[in-house]
Design a protein around this motif. Structure first.
Motif, PDB file in Angstrom:
ATOM      1  N   MET A   1      35.542 -27.489 -15.234  1.00 41.79           N
ATOM      2  CA  MET A   1      34.652 -27.444 -13.978  1.00 41.79           C
ATOM      3  C   MET A   1      33.324 -26.719 -14.472  1.00 41.79           C
ATOM      4  N   LYS A   2      32.395 -27.124 -13.987  1.00 40.23           N
ATOM      5  CA  LYS A   2      30.885 -26.423 -14.310  1.00 40.23           C
ATOM      6  C   LYS A   2      30.634 -25.476 -13.136  1.00 40.23           C
ATOM      7  N   ILE A   3      30.014 -24.531 -13.025  1.00 42.07           N
ATOM      8  CA  ILE A   3      29.825 -23.569 -12.053  1.00 42.07           C
ATOM      9  C   ILE A   3      28.287 -22.892 -12.383  1.00 42.07           C
ATOM     10  N   ALA A   4      27.442 -22.969 -11.435  1.00 41.82           N
ATOM     11  CA  ALA A   4      26.279 -22.385 -11.333  1.00 41.82           C
ATOM     12  C   ALA A   4      25.971 -21.155 -10.697  1.00 41.82           C
ATOM     13  N   PHE A   5      25.481 -20.065 -11.003  1.00 44.95           N
ATOM     14  CA  PHE A   5      24.871 -18.930 -10.507  1.00 44.95           C
ATOM     15  C   PHE A   5      23.591 -18.985 -10.316  1.00 44.95           C
ATOM     16  N   ALA A   6      22.959 -18.661  -9.291  1.00 48.08           N
ATOM     17  CA  ALA A   6      21.516 -18.110  -8.940  1.00 48.08           C
ATOM     18  C   ALA A   6      21.376 -16.956  -9.451  1.00 48.08           C
ATOM     19  N   SER A   7      20.793 -16.877 -10.504  1.00 47.82           N
ATOM     20  CA  SER A   7      20.549 -15.519 -11.044  1.00 47.82           C
ATOM     21  C   SER A   7      19.387 -15.348 -11.763  1.00 47.82           C
ATOM     22  N   ASP A   8      18.356 -14.196 -11.605  1.00 51.14           N
ATOM     23  CA  ASP A   8      17.136 -14.103 -12.259  1.00 51.14           C
ATOM     24  C   ASP A   8      17.202 -13.498 -13.340  1.00 51.14           C
ATOM     25  N   ASP A   9      18.566 -12.767 -13.385  1.00 59.15           N
ATOM     26  CA  ASP A   9      18.798 -11.859 -14.798  1.00 59.15           C
ATOM     27  C   ASP A   9      19.814 -12.233 -15.857  1.00 59.15           C
ATOM     28  N   GLY A  10      20.491 -13.398 -15.349  1.00 61.35           N
ATOM     29  CA  GLY A  10      21.800 -13.591 -16.023  1.00 61.35           C
ATOM     30  C   GLY A  10      22.982 -13.068 -16.181  1.00 61.35           C
ATOM     31  N   LEU A  11      23.026 -11.667 -15.259  1.00 66.40           N
ATOM     32  CA  LEU A  11      24.122 -10.998 -15.168  1.00 66.40           C
ATOM     33  C   LEU A  11      24.765 -10.986 -13.642  1.00 66.40           C
ATOM     34  N   THR A  12      23.884 -11.074 -12.991  1.00 65.37           N
ATOM     35  CA  THR A  12      24.296 -10.808 -11.388  1.00 65.37           C
ATOM     36  C   THR A  12      23.663 -12.041 -10.533  1.00 65.37           C
ATOM     37  N   VAL A  13      24.494 -12.304  -9.446  1.00 58.32           N
ATOM     38  CA  VAL A  13      24.159 -13.209  -8.464  1.00 58.32           C
ATOM     39  C   VAL A  13      22.931 -12.487  -7.519  1.00 58.32           C
ATOM     40  N   ASN A  14      21.629 -12.857  -7.879  1.00 58.40           N
ATOM     41  CA  ASN A  14      20.842 -11.884  -7.241  1.00 58.40           C
ATOM     42  C   ASN A  14      19.622 -12.885  -6.641  1.00 58.40           C
ATOM     43  N   ALA A  15      19.850 -14.063  -6.272  1.00 63.14           N
ATOM     44  CA  ALA A  15      18.901 -14.932  -5.722  1.00 63.14           C
ATOM     45  C   ALA A  15      19.189 -15.800  -4.620  1.00 63.14           C
ATOM     46  N   HIS A  16      18.365 -16.097  -3.795  1.00 65.36           N
ATOM     47  CA  HIS A  16      18.040 -17.219  -2.626  1.00 65.36           C
ATOM     48  C   HIS A  16      18.172 -18.370  -3.564  1.00 65.36           C
ATOM     49  N   PHE A  17      18.828 -19.220  -3.148  1.00 62.66           N
ATOM     50  CA  PHE A  17      19.024 -20.666  -3.682  1.00 62.66           C
ATOM     51  C   PHE A  17      17.931 -21.252  -3.502  1.00 62.66           C
ATOM     52  N   GLY A  18      16.863 -21.316  -2.422  1.00 66.54           N
ATOM     53  CA  GLY A  18      15.561 -21.911  -2.430  1.00 66.54           C
ATOM     54  C   GLY A  18      14.612 -21.214  -3.251  1.00 66.54           C
ATOM     55  N   GLN A  19      14.785 -19.950  -3.658  1.00 67.01           N
ATOM     56  CA  GLN A  19      13.849 -19.201  -4.534  1.00 67.01           C
ATOM     57  C   GLN A  19      14.173 -18.932  -5.856  1.00 67.01           C
ATOM     58  N   SER A  20      15.293 -19.129  -6.249  1.00 66.73           N
ATOM     59  CA  SER A  20      15.883 -18.788  -7.798  1.00 66.73           C
ATOM     60  C   SER A  20      15.098 -19.572  -8.708  1.00 66.73           C
ATOM     61  N   LEU A  21      14.779 -18.939  -9.773  1.00 71.60           N
ATOM     62  CA  LEU A  21      13.987 -19.372 -10.693  1.00 71.60           C
ATOM     63  C   LEU A  21      14.819 -19.876 -11.756  1.00 71.60           C
ATOM     64  N   GLN A  22      16.051 -19.407 -11.908  1.00 70.36           N
ATOM     65  CA  GLN A  22      16.980 -19.968 -12.894  1.00 70.36           C
ATOM     66  C   GLN A  22      18.364 -19.873 -12.311  1.00 70.36           C
ATOM     67  N   PHE A  23      19.316 -20.723 -13.212  1.00 70.86           N
ATOM     68  CA  PHE A  23      20.697 -20.829 -12.832  1.00 70.86           C
ATOM     69  C   PHE A  23      21.216 -20.706 -14.038  1.00 70.86           C
ATOM     70  N   ALA A  24      22.447 -19.920 -14.261  1.00 69.40           N
ATOM     71  CA  ALA A  24      23.352 -19.641 -15.257  1.00 69.40           C
ATOM     72  C   ALA A  24      24.442 -20.696 -15.036  1.00 69.40           C
ATOM     73  N   ILE A  25      24.686 -21.433 -16.107  1.00 68.09           N
ATOM     74  CA  ILE A  25      25.593 -22.646 -15.994  1.00 68.09           C
ATOM     75  C   ILE A  25      26.906 -22.193 -16.795  1.00 68.09           C
ATOM     76  N   TYR A  26      27.941 -22.210 -16.326  1.00 71.26           N
ATOM     77  CA  TYR A  26      29.173 -21.719 -17.037  1.00 71.26           C
ATOM     78  C   TYR A  26      30.479 -22.758 -16.810  1.00 71.26           C
ATOM     79  N   LYS A  27      31.118 -23.071 -17.775  1.00 70.07           N
ATOM     80  CA  LYS A  27      32.327 -23.886 -17.700  1.00 70.07           C
ATOM     81  C   LYS A  27      33.577 -23.077 -17.659  1.00 70.07           C
ATOM     82  N   ILE A  28      34.254 -23.317 -16.684  1.00 70.06           N
ATOM     83  CA  ILE A  28      35.808 -22.607 -16.717  1.00 70.06           C
ATOM     84  C   ILE A  28      36.670 -23.771 -16.706  1.00 70.06           C
ATOM     85  N   SER A  29      37.838 -23.219 -17.030  1.00 72.18           N
ATOM     86  CA  SER A  29      39.109 -24.121 -16.831  1.00 72.18           C
ATOM     87  C   SER A  29      40.447 -23.593 -16.466  1.00 72.18           C
ATOM     88  N   LYS A  30      41.375 -24.051 -15.889  1.00 71.71           N
ATOM     89  CA  LYS A  30      42.629 -23.631 -15.477  1.00 71.71           C
ATOM     90  C   LYS A  30      43.252 -22.828 -16.643  1.00 71.71           C
TER      91      LYS A  30
END
Length: 137
Positions: free
Chosen positions: A1-30
């Protein structure tokens, strides 16, 4: 499963969806483990209006099942969920690592109904079937 994080620093969730400049995309599995696939940057001024900004961000995360964010407006949330992406609000500054661990714990245990539905749809999709039904909050 792919998960996106609205993050301007790549470490924390620190952005509003409509203002986020980037998204960190991860893949996780069971089975465990999380892998950073990429960081997707949103174009500077996609259309200039709110609709254009939201659509550019939806396009950036369209292959993800979940998008973790600090805030999202009601109309943007409706548009995101219509694309079968579940917006997940978390407190400002939540660590991406912490959210990944939380998701993996849910996947290993008995996931909540909304997550079980996403997993079921992904399994159908992986087997070549069609996804139907929407994901709701």
């Amino acid at each position: 499963m792919k998960i996106a994080f609205a993050s301007d620093d790549g470490l924390t969730v620190n952005a509003h969806f409509g203002q986020s400049l980037q998204f960190a995309i991860y893949k996780i599995s069971k089975e465990g483990g999380a892998e950073l696939l990429e960081t997707r940057r949103v174009p500077g001024d996609p259309g200039g209006d709110e609709h254009g900004r939201v659509e550019a961000r939806i396009a950036a995360v369209e292959d993800c099942a979940l998008v973790f964010l600090m805030q999202i407006g009601a109309s943007a949330a409706a548009r995101v969920t219509r694309k079968k992406i579940m917006p997940v609000k978390v407190p400002m500054g939540s660590s991406i690592e912490g959210q990944l661990k939380r998701m993996q714990e849910m996947l290993r245990g008995k996931p909540p109904l909304w997550l079980a539905k996403i997993l079921s749809e992904e399994e159908i999709s992986d087997q070549g079937g069609d996804q139907d039904g929407g994901t709701s909050l």
